[in-house]
Design a protein around this motif. Structure first.
Motif, short mmCIF file in Angstrom:
data_model
loop_
_atom_site.label_atom_id
_atom_site.label_comp_id
_atom_site.label_asym_id
_atom_site.label_seq_id
_atom_site.Cartn_x
_atom_site.Cartn_y
_atom_site.Cartn_z
N SER A 97 4.03 3.13 5.49
CA SER A 97 5.46 2.87 5.57
C SER A 97 5.71 1.37 5.48
CB SER A 97 6.00 3.39 6.89
OG SER A 97 5.49 2.60 7.94
N ALA A 98 6.98 1.01 5.31
CA ALA A 98 7.36 -0.41 5.23
C ALA A 98 6.81 -1.15 6.44
CB ALA A 98 8.88 -0.53 5.18
N SER A 99 7.04 -0.59 7.62
CA SER A 99 6.63 -1.28 8.83
C SER A 99 5.11 -1.33 8.97
CB SER A 99 7.37 -0.63 9.99
OG SER A 99 6.58 -0.37 11.03
N ASP A 100 4.41 -0.28 8.53
CA ASP A 100 2.94 -0.29 8.60
C ASP A 100 2.32 -1.28 7.60
OD1 ASP A 100 2.99 1.51 10.62
OD2 ASP A 100 2.54 3.27 9.39
N ASN A 101 3.01 -1.47 6.46
CA ASN A 101 2.53 -2.48 5.52
C ASN A 101 2.57 -3.87 6.15
OD1 ASN A 101 1.75 -2.04 2.56
ND2 ASN A 101 3.34 -0.49 2.84
N VAL A 102 3.64 -4.13 6.90
CA VAL A 102 3.74 -5.43 7.58
C VAL A 102 2.70 -5.48 8.71
CG1 VAL A 102 5.27 -6.95 8.89
CG2 VAL A 102 6.19 -5.60 6.99
N ALA A 103 2.55 -4.34 9.42
CA ALA A 103 1.62 -4.29 10.55
C ALA A 103 0.19 -4.61 10.12
CB ALA A 103 1.68 -2.91 11.21
N LEU A 104 -0.19 -4.13 8.96
CA LEU A 104 -1.55 -4.34 8.47
C LEU A 104 -1.89 -5.83 8.45
CD1 LEU A 104 -3.82 -2.52 7.23
CD2 LEU A 104 -2.98 -3.24 5.00
N ALA A 105 -0.93 -6.62 7.94
CA ALA A 105 -1.17 -8.06 7.86
C ALA A 105 -1.12 -8.71 9.24
CB ALA A 105 -0.13 -8.70 6.94
N LYS A 135 8.16 5.06 2.85
CA LYS A 135 7.03 4.60 2.03
C LYS A 135 7.57 3.83 0.82
CE LYS A 135 3.70 7.27 4.05
NZ LYS A 135 4.09 8.63 4.40
N PRO A 136 6.75 2.98 0.22
CA PRO A 136 7.22 2.19 -0.93
C PRO A 136 7.91 3.01 -2.01
CG PRO A 136 5.12 1.37 -0.21
CD PRO A 136 5.40 2.58 0.64
N ALA A 137 7.39 4.23 -2.30
CA ALA A 137 7.99 5.03 -3.37
C ALA A 137 9.42 5.42 -3.04
CB ALA A 137 7.15 6.28 -3.62
N GLN A 138 9.78 5.37 -1.75
CA GLN A 138 11.14 5.74 -1.35
C GLN A 138 12.06 4.53 -1.28
OE1 GLN A 138 9.34 7.51 2.18
NE2 GLN A 138 10.45 9.40 1.74
N LEU A 149 0.86 -1.18 0.00
CA LEU A 149 0.00 0.00 0.00
C LEU A 149 0.90 1.24 0.00
CD1 LEU A 149 -2.74 -1.21 2.48
CD2 LEU A 149 -2.73 -1.26 -0.02
N PRO A 150 0.77 2.09 -1.02
CA PRO A 150 1.74 3.17 -1.20
C PRO A 150 1.71 4.23 -0.11
CG PRO A 150 -0.01 3.31 -2.85
CD PRO A 150 -0.21 2.03 -2.11
N TRP A 151 0.58 4.35 0.61
CA TRP A 151 0.51 5.42 1.63
C TRP A 151 0.96 4.94 3.01
CZ3 TRP A 151 -3.55 3.02 -0.76
CH2 TRP A 151 -4.38 2.24 0.03
#
Lengths: 273, 288
Positions: free
Chosen positions: A88-96, A129-132, A84-86
């Motif tokens: 952060s790396a860690s929040d993307n993992v947290a979501l799951a 964020k993914p774009a970075q 999810l582009p909005w």
């Protein structure tokens, strides 16, 4: 009993008959790599294992029950990362992680997320964020996300195909280490025979489509840890590499006349002035 | 047999950068005998494709010369067939028309039916007999690159230039097209120069592999002679330890180049006098 099976599975999209009567038994703890051409039906096959799609005929069975939808026990890593582009790396993992372990305390979840971010070597980039992130880093986030949910089967759909050769080699070594130490059941699809031999307990070639089906199985007995440079000198590596490529090309051969002398001889042209 | 069929002599290519002119390629020397298949390997951005473009006549060198069959190359021409990384097909033309476009240029005196037959013949050789009338959008990436191969071979060029021809394809399709390329090439063994970063591809196809140093100031580092006899058979080669020794040599060179510290930055120099480009031309019109 196999942990995950395909039983006489066929699948068509419109008038294209993609998979034809595919059967496959995956045992717990093994690494199975499916190798095939682009467009052969590899992604279709892994989508069926994941439950993202359902077969027209036959069935997908996980631990004795029929698979009808995706579930956290079978996590999929996509070629295009699907972060999810909005977030952060860690929040993307947290979501799951939040989804799969809702009863854990917040602290426990935080520590769990940090552990997997660390495992893929992204401590320094956890808030980006993914774009970075580079392509290789994004795929490492996707891998951390999949592993952090502690799936029973890790499914990977050409996870490294979009990366440049150097990054791909680095991440292959990372996957080799995960395959060796995590004890997870892993199903990976790829078009790279070298990658397959580096990672697999068994290679299953998927014949060129349409009406693709799985070919003869190639067990890989090369001891782990496997080191890519050492493989070059390993006779088994050479034999398997040749045999898998031979098999796959034999399923593809389009009718082509033998090349003979040129039809016409061109006039000798002077370089244009 | 002409042992200096293609001679690349003292080739320099200087690009202007914000920090002053930078020599991307410097002192590149290479000679190809007639009928030889030579590959250039090197890291991305080292200048491999720049060298190939200059030989094709699609780019100009800053210093040095390219001599093909005794004549200096100053421009692009149909005596050199180029296969690009992306096949660059015209989207509104069929596969057949894409190939025939070049054939029409090279054989203007032949009757139309014969020109069509030449185009169709080469498409058949690359396995596209059933797709002659398809447009690029209806073809897979591998099939499009087959059209690119047919287009180059149909002109029967004296020199074949291949710029990472299979770089955009998956590794299995790449192997499939290498077999087709080798078969096409073997029918009359045109002199060929190929740029690639696929080590297997270089060993399988070439008589010699030129290893290019990492830029800037890239030049010929080492040259590896590939001793395998022709015609070559993929199955036997891939199974032979000698193939993997060659592979190892090339990988080792690339790794050394990859770990090499960058050379000290060239001191900014006065801008090199440029050949009269577009702006120069405008100025001369205005002033003179």
């Amino acid at each position: 009993m196999p942990i995950l099976s395909l039983r006489n599975v066929s699948k068509s999209y419109g008038s294209t008959h993609v998979l034809d009567n595919v059967s496959l038994d995956i045992e717990a703890g093994e690494v199975v790599v499916i190798v095939g051409f682009s467009g052969a039906g590899k992604s279709t096959l892994i989508s069926l294992l994941c439950g993202l799609d359902t077969p027209d005929a036959g069935e997908v069975v996980f631990k004795g029950s029929r698979v009808t939808e995706p579930g956290p026990e079978r996590m999929l890593v996509f070629q295009n990362y699907s972060l999810l582009p909005w977030l952060s790396a860690s929040d993307n993992v947290a979501l799951a992680v939040d989804q799969v372990f809702p009863r854990w305390s917040k602290e426990k979840r935080q520590a769990h997320i940090a552990r997997f971010i660390n495992m893929v070597g992204l401590d320094h980039a956890r808030d980006r964020k993914p774009a970075q992130l580079s392509g290789g880093m994004r795929q490492r986030v996707a891998l951390a996300r999949a592993l952090a949910t502690d799936p029973e089967v890790l499914l990977m759909d050409e996870p490294l195909s979009a990366l440049d050769a150097l990054t791909r080699a680095t991440l292959q070594d990372g996957l080799e280490s995960i395959a060796r130490t995590s004890g997870k059941t892993i199903v990976l699809v790829t078009n790279d025979v070298d990658e397959a031999i580096l990672l697999a307990d068994r290679i299953l070639p998927l014949s060129a489509g349409p009406r693709a089906t799985l070919g003869p199985e190639f067990p890989i007995a090369i001891p782990r840890p496997r080191e890519r440079r050492a493989l070059n000198k390993n006779p088994e590596f050479r034999h398997v590499r040749t045999a898998v490529v031979d098999y796959l090309l034999s399923t593809k051969r389009s009718p082509r006349p033998a090349a003979t002398a040129p039809l016409a001889s061109a006039p000798l042209l002077e370089p244009a002035r | 047999m002409n042992s200096r069929f293609l001679a690349i002599e003292g080739l320099d290519k200087v690009f202007d950068t914000p920090t002053g002119p930078t020599a991307i390629v410097k002192g590149f020397d290479l000679t190809l005998a007639e009928g030889e298949f030579v590959s250039i390997i090197g890291h991305s951005g080292c200048g491999k494709s720049t060298v190939l473009s200059i030989v094709a006549g699609l780019a100009e060198s800053t210093n040095g010369a390219v001599i093909l069959a005794g004549k200096e190359v100053v421009d692009a021409g149909p005596d050199r067939g180029v296969v690009f990384q992306s096949p660059c097909l015209l989207a509104w033309l069929t596969a057949l028309a894409n190939v025939q476009l070049g054939v029409d240029q090279v054989y203007p005196d032949k009757p139309k039916s014969e020109r069509r037959d030449i185009a169709a013949h080469y498409l058949e050789l690359v396995g596209l007999k059933d797709s002659l009338l398809k447009r690029p959008a209806e073809l897979s990436a591998g099939m499009r690159q087959r059209v690119g191969l047919a287009r180059a071979f149909a002109l029967s060029p004296r020199l074949l230039l291949l710029d990472e021809p299979f770089g955009m394809l998956d590794s299995l399709t790449r192997i499939e097209l290498q077999d087709i390329l080798l078969e096409l090439w073997a029918q009359d063994r045109k002199t060929a120069l190929m740029v690639t970063h696929d080590v297997d591809e270089a060993v399988f196809l070439s008589d010699r592999v030129v290893m290019m140093t990492s830029g800037p100031e890239a030049h010929v580092g080492e040259i590896l002679t590939i001793p395998f006899e022709r015609p070559r058979n993929r199955h036997d080669l891939m199974d032979s330890p000698a193939f993997y020794e060659m592979r190892e040599r090339l990988v080792t060179f690339l790794e050394e180049q990859g770990h090499k510290p960058p050379p000290p930055a060239a001191a900014p120099k006065a801008p090199t006098p440029r050949s009269r480009g577009f702006v120069g031309l405008l100025k001369s019109r205005v002033v003179g």
